[in-house]
Scaffold this active site. Structure first.
Site, PDB file in Angstrom:
ATOM      1  N   LYS A 111       7.093  14.467  15.564  1.00  0.00           N
ATOM      2  CA  LYS A 111       7.711  15.656  14.946  1.00  0.00           C
ATOM      3  C   LYS A 111       8.620  16.355  15.968  1.00  0.00           C
ATOM      4  O   LYS A 111       8.305  16.419  17.152  1.00  0.00           O
ATOM      5  CB  LYS A 111       6.632  16.611  14.425  1.00  0.00           C
ATOM      6  N   HIS A 138      -4.236  14.688  15.581  1.00  0.00           N
ATOM      7  CA  HIS A 138      -2.955  15.407  15.557  1.00  0.00           C
ATOM      8  C   HIS A 138      -2.992  16.700  16.396  1.00  0.00           C
ATOM      9  O   HIS A 138      -2.123  16.932  17.236  1.00  0.00           O
ATOM     10  CB  HIS A 138      -2.566  15.779  14.121  1.00  0.00           C
ATOM     11  N   GLY A 185       0.781  -1.246   0.000  1.00  0.00           N
ATOM     12  CA  GLY A 185       0.000   0.000   0.000  1.00  0.00           C
ATOM     13  C   GLY A 185       0.809   1.291   0.000  1.00  0.00           C
ATOM     14  O   GLY A 185       2.042   1.290  -0.036  1.00  0.00           O
ATOM     15  N   GLU A 212      -2.714  22.800   4.545  1.00  0.00           N
ATOM     16  CA  GLU A 212      -2.099  22.065   3.432  1.00  0.00           C
ATOM     17  C   GLU A 212      -2.492  22.760   2.136  1.00  0.00           C
ATOM     18  O   GLU A 212      -3.648  23.167   1.982  1.00  0.00           O
ATOM     19  CB  GLU A 212      -2.631  20.629   3.413  1.00  0.00           C
TER      20      GLU A 212
HETATM   21  N1  LIG Z   1      -1.373   6.930   3.099  1.00  0.00           N
HETATM   22  C1  LIG Z   1      -1.117   7.863   4.001  1.00  0.00           C
HETATM   23  O1  LIG Z   1      -0.479   8.879   3.746  1.00  0.00           O
HETATM   24  C2  LIG Z   1      -1.595   7.686   5.415  1.00  0.00           C
HETATM   25  C3  LIG Z   1      -2.288   6.550   5.806  1.00  0.00           C
HETATM   26  N2  LIG Z   1      -2.675   6.387   7.108  1.00  0.00           N
HETATM   27  C4  LIG Z   1      -3.364   5.175   7.549  1.00  0.00           C
HETATM   28  O2  LIG Z   1      -2.563   4.042   7.273  1.00  0.00           O
HETATM   29  C5  LIG Z   1      -3.346   2.940   6.921  1.00  0.00           C
HETATM   30  C6  LIG Z   1      -2.923   2.441   5.551  1.00  0.00           C
HETATM   31  O3  LIG Z   1      -3.088   3.489   4.606  1.00  0.00           O
HETATM   32  P1  LIG Z   1      -2.752   3.334   3.055  1.00  0.00           P
HETATM   33  O4  LIG Z   1      -1.472   2.627   2.881  1.00  0.00           O
HETATM   34  O5  LIG Z   1      -2.945   4.663   2.462  1.00  0.00           O
HETATM   35  O6  LIG Z   1      -3.926   2.388   2.588  1.00  0.00           O
HETATM   36  P2  LIG Z   1      -4.085   1.605   1.225  1.00  0.00           P
HETATM   37  O7  LIG Z   1      -5.448   1.902   0.720  1.00  0.00           O
HETATM   38  O8  LIG Z   1      -2.943   1.812   0.306  1.00  0.00           O
HETATM   39  O9  LIG Z   1      -4.138   0.106   1.752  1.00  0.00           O
HETATM   40  C7  LIG Z   1      -2.999  -0.620   2.169  1.00  0.00           C
HETATM   41  C8  LIG Z   1      -3.111  -2.035   1.635  1.00  0.00           C
HETATM   42  O10 LIG Z   1      -4.235  -2.669   2.239  1.00  0.00           O
HETATM   43  C9  LIG Z   1      -4.889  -3.506   1.291  1.00  0.00           C
HETATM   44  N3  LIG Z   1      -6.281  -3.082   1.165  1.00  0.00           N
HETATM   45  C10 LIG Z   1      -6.764  -1.963   0.572  1.00  0.00           C
HETATM   46  N4  LIG Z   1      -8.096  -1.907   0.677  1.00  0.00           N
HETATM   47  C11 LIG Z   1      -8.479  -3.010   1.332  1.00  0.00           C
HETATM   48  C12 LIG Z   1      -9.723  -3.533   1.764  1.00  0.00           C
HETATM   49  N5  LIG Z   1     -10.864  -2.881   1.524  1.00  0.00           N
HETATM   50  N6  LIG Z   1      -9.750  -4.698   2.425  1.00  0.00           N
HETATM   51  C13 LIG Z   1      -8.612  -5.349   2.676  1.00  0.00           C
HETATM   52  N7  LIG Z   1      -7.395  -4.906   2.285  1.00  0.00           N
HETATM   53  C14 LIG Z   1      -7.327  -3.754   1.641  1.00  0.00           C
HETATM   54  C15 LIG Z   1      -4.160  -3.343  -0.019  1.00  0.00           C
HETATM   55  O11 LIG Z   1      -3.259  -4.439  -0.140  1.00  0.00           O
HETATM   56  P3  LIG Z   1      -3.630  -5.778  -0.899  1.00  0.00           P
HETATM   57  O12 LIG Z   1      -4.785  -5.506  -1.786  1.00  0.00           O
HETATM   58  O13 LIG Z   1      -2.375  -6.105  -1.607  1.00  0.00           O
HETATM   59  O14 LIG Z   1      -3.940  -6.693   0.225  1.00  0.00           O
HETATM   60  C16 LIG Z   1      -3.349  -2.087   0.146  1.00  0.00           C
HETATM   61  O15 LIG Z   1      -2.144  -2.137  -0.575  1.00  0.00           O
HETATM   62  C17 LIG Z   1      -4.786   3.425   6.957  1.00  0.00           C
HETATM   63  O16 LIG Z   1      -5.297   3.123   8.209  1.00  0.00           O
HETATM   64  C18 LIG Z   1      -4.662   4.921   6.788  1.00  0.00           C
HETATM   65  O17 LIG Z   1      -5.722   5.612   7.350  1.00  0.00           O
HETATM   66  C19 LIG Z   1      -2.364   7.320   8.066  1.00  0.00           C
HETATM   67  C20 LIG Z   1      -1.693   8.467   7.741  1.00  0.00           C
HETATM   68  C21 LIG Z   1      -1.292   8.773   6.408  1.00  0.00           C
HETATM   69  O1  LIG Z   2      -2.605  12.018   8.993  1.00  0.00           O
HETATM   70  C1  LIG Z   2      -2.605  12.769   8.046  1.00  0.00           C
HETATM   71  O2  LIG Z   2      -1.598  13.647   7.916  1.00  0.00           O
HETATM   72  C2  LIG Z   2      -1.288  14.212   6.663  1.00  0.00           C
HETATM   73  C3  LIG Z   2      -0.390  15.406   6.941  1.00  0.00           C
HETATM   74  O3  LIG Z   2       0.799  14.968   7.562  1.00  0.00           O
HETATM   75  P1  LIG Z   2       2.078  15.924   7.558  1.00  0.00           P
HETATM   76  O4  LIG Z   2       3.053  15.182   8.405  1.00  0.00           O
HETATM   77  O5  LIG Z   2       2.499  16.075   6.122  1.00  0.00           O
HETATM   78  O6  LIG Z   2       1.660  17.217   8.144  1.00  0.00           O
HETATM   79  C4  LIG Z   2      -2.535  14.635   5.915  1.00  0.00           C
HETATM   80  O7  LIG Z   2      -2.184  15.026   4.602  1.00  0.00           O
HETATM   81  C5  LIG Z   2      -3.507  13.486   5.845  1.00  0.00           C
HETATM   82  O8  LIG Z   2      -4.745  13.928   5.306  1.00  0.00           O
HETATM   83  C6  LIG Z   2      -3.794  12.922   7.210  1.00  0.00           C
HETATM   84  O9  LIG Z   2      -4.504  11.696   7.075  1.00  0.00           O
END
Ligand SMILES: NC(=O)C1=CN([C@@H]2O[C@H](COP(=O)(O)OP(=O)(O)OC[C@H]3O[C@@H](n4cnc5c(N)ncnc54)[C@H](OP(=O)(O)O)[C@@H]3O)[C@@H](O)[C@H]2O)C=CC1
Ligand SMILES: O=C1O[C@H](COP(=O)(O)O)[C@@H](O)[C@H](O)[C@H]1O
Length: 522
Positions: free
Chosen positions: A220, A278, A46, A254
């Site tokens: 941070k 946050h 992901g 942002e």
């Molecule tokens: N992305 C970001 O910048 C941030 C993310 N987060 C949190 O981190 C966590 C992961 O985020 P992120 O990496 O963006 O998420 P993704 O949507 O990229 O999901 C991560 C992985 O989970 C699997 N996945 C996606 N959707 C589903 C589903 N519906 N059911 C089961 N598996 C699924 C997929 O892997 P596969 O299909 O290969 O199993 C995917 O590669 C979340 O809780 C998010 O809120 C927090 C802060 C910032």
């Molecule tokens: O958790 C989150 O944070 C980012 C902002 O993080 P920063 O370290 O770049 O300030 C925000 O973009 C995102 O929506 C939120 O899920």
């Protein structure tokens, strides 16, 4: 059922050592527990994994905090990938941090990705987790080091699958001799009820000392400095209260929108995405009393105490906005009322803060990227210089970009006339600490997990209280389908926000413009 397994390794008491300018800062090493360390990234395919988790591990690897002889990284997700597929996908993100001149960064990245192995499987599939456990166990047996076999599971997954995956880890993958720690990412629920449900489900499987609820703002640099700055400086002690402080603003801005995360964002909105977690964590560190010690429980006890003193806000204390064009995103419904901007004013009903508004403001698609705490002092009594015109003292802690702490103060304008003007005492980190690599939040927090230091992670009661504060207003907004004010992209957000802040006592200094050298366009 509570886990019978608790950490056999004592948490390393967080040390705070005074470092003289230019002095040695490497005096806080990981306690050498020996044995092996398996780091399992669940959801390795992901976005978070590639942008944050693996790059943070890479930074630790570069500094030899996760030595290759005793550490292995395991990726797990449903996508059918080979080890090489995942390694290639990650390489482009392994760029941050400093290296010495002799080391080739590309070679380092290659050495790092060789530590990663990937296995695919479902999140509710026993066979997948049994295979993962076997892979880890086989590797643990091969590592000749004496000591515990430690396992760190990082859930880089959508929250909907946390309970499922947690069950599988508990059932099949616990460390046989050593600790097991599980890191979970926000959102920890959508309101009080769902958060408590999730906490209950996880609490059945893991003890509180095995669970690391991450809020990356706690990693941070300036946020971590809050404890030191507040409690190690005598001159601040008498000023840090309602007698001298008029209002406190905690701001997140942002300059971009939801950028491919519209589906997630629309379900949560800016209050759940940024403010409830946050900004509230930052508020706790600004407002809490001095903890008895730096022990994680002492620090978190104080955070809970201040959270319990905060009154529940009403809609009158709040301005909601949505940027124009938000609903153009295909994953966002055309009639979405989800706020992408919010200002909420909180009151802390205790002796220190009675009467001081804490103004939390967060928005997407605004004029700049900025996160800061702005503490505005009251007017100076008996103003013989007419300073009011010049503006109030403000202590500003800029979390990003370009970390800085500066104090806006009134001084004599240099020259022949006796004229007062606004200037600043400036501690800009890039100037003052030019030689020091400031770690990324995730890098620091992952190191804390390895060290077993929970100070910068949320405890269950802390999370519960934060949801108790925001759930009534969130439910009201959802039930009433409260329409946010549309605001232009690239601006300051709805003008009502500035009006609300003004009504709560914030005074903008007219004519004062200071662009710190690091932010000036060359
Ligand atoms: N992305 C970001 O910048 C941030 C993310 N987060 C949190 O981190 C966590 C992961 O985020 P992120 O990496 O963006 O998420 P993704 O949507 O990229 O999901 C991560 C992985 O989970 C699997 N996945 C996606 N959707 C589903 C589903 N519906 N059911 C089961 N598996 C699924 C997929 O892997 P596969 O299909 O290969 O199993 C995917 O590669 C979340 O809780 C998010 O809120 C927090 C802060 C910032
Ligand atoms: O958790 C989150 O944070 C980012 C902002 O993080 P920063 O370290 O770049 O300030 C925000 O973009 C995102 O929506 C939120 O899920």
């Amino acid at each position: 059922m509570a886990s019978e397994e608790t950490s056999k390794v004592e948490a390393v008491a967080p040390s705070l050592e005074c470092v003289t300018p230019g002095g040695d800062t490497s005096s806080n090493p990981i306690k050498d527990e020996g044995g092996s360390l398996a780091i399992v990234v669940l959801g390795a395919s992901g976005d978070l994994a590639k942008k944050k988790t693996f790059p943070a591990l890479f930074a630790l690897f570069k500094q030899n905090y996760i030595p290759s002889e005793s550490t292995k990284l395991f990726g797990y997700a449903r996508s059918k990938l080979t080890d090489e597929d995942l390694q290639d996908r990650l390489r482009g993100y392994l760029t941050g941090g400093k290296t010495d001149e002799k080391t080739d960064p590309a070679q380092l990245a290659n050495d790092f990705v060789k530590l990663i192995t990937y296995t695919s499987g479902g999140y509710d599939e026993d066979a997948g987790f049994q295979k993962l456990d076997k892979l880890v166990e086989d590797w643990e047996k091969q590592t000749a080091h004496e000591g515990p076999h430690r396992r760190l599971f990082y859930m880089a997954l959508p929250p909907s699958v946390y309970p499922l995956v947690a069950k599988m880890v508990r059932k099949h993958c616990m460390a046989k001799e050593g600790w097991t720690r599980v890191v979970i990412e926000k959102p920890f629920g959508k309101d009080l009820e769902s958060a408590e449900k999730l906490s209950g489900e996880l609490g059945e499987l893991f003890t509180e000392d095995q669970l690391y609820r991450i809020d990356h703002y706690l990693g941070k640099e300036i946020v971590q400095n809050l404890l030191v700055m507040r409690f190690a400086n005598r001159f601040l002690v008498p000023l840090w209260n309602a007698e001298h402080i008029s209002n406190v603003q905690i701001v997140f801005k942002e300059p971009f929108g939801t950028e491919g995360r519209g589906g997630y964002f629309d379900e949560f909105g800016i209050i759940r995405d940024i403010i409830q977690n946050h900004l509230m964590q930052v508020l706790c560190l600004v407002a809490m009393e001095k903890p008895v010690s730096l022990d994680p429980e002492d620090v978190r006890d104080e955070k809970v105490k201040v959270l319990k003193s905060i009154g529940v806000p009403t809609l009158a204390d709040c301005v909601l906005g949505q940027y124009e064009g938000y609903t153009d995103d295909d994953t966002v419904p055309d009639d979405s009322h989800t706020p992408t901007f919010a200002t909420i004013v909180l009151r802390i009903n205790n002796e220190r803060w009675d009467g001081v508004p804490f103004i939390l403001r967060a928005g997407k698609c605004l004029d700049q990227r900025k996160a800061e705490v702005r503490i505005q002092f009251k007017d100076t009594p008996g103003d013989i210089f007419k300073c009011k015109k010049q503006g109030r003292n403000e202590l500003v802690l800029r979390l990003q970009p370009a970390e800085a702490i500066y104090l806006k103060m009134t001084v004599k304008q240099p020259g022949l006339e006796m004229q007062a003007s606004q200037s600043e005492l400036d501690l800009s980190y890039r100037d003052r600490y030019a030689e020091i690599n400031i770690p990324e939040a995730y890098e620091r927090l992952l190191l804390d997990v390895i060290r077993g230091d929970q100070q910068h992670f949320l405890r269950r009661d802390e999370l519960k209280r934060a949801w108790e504060i925001f759930t009534p207003i969130l439910h009201k907004i959802d039930e009433e389908k409260k329409k946010p004010t549309l605001y232009k992209q690239g601006g300051r957000g709805p003008p009502e926000s500035d009006e609300l802040i003004g009504a709560y006592g914030f005074q903008r200094t007219s004519g004062y413009v200071w662009v710190p050298p690091q932010l000036q366009k060359k």
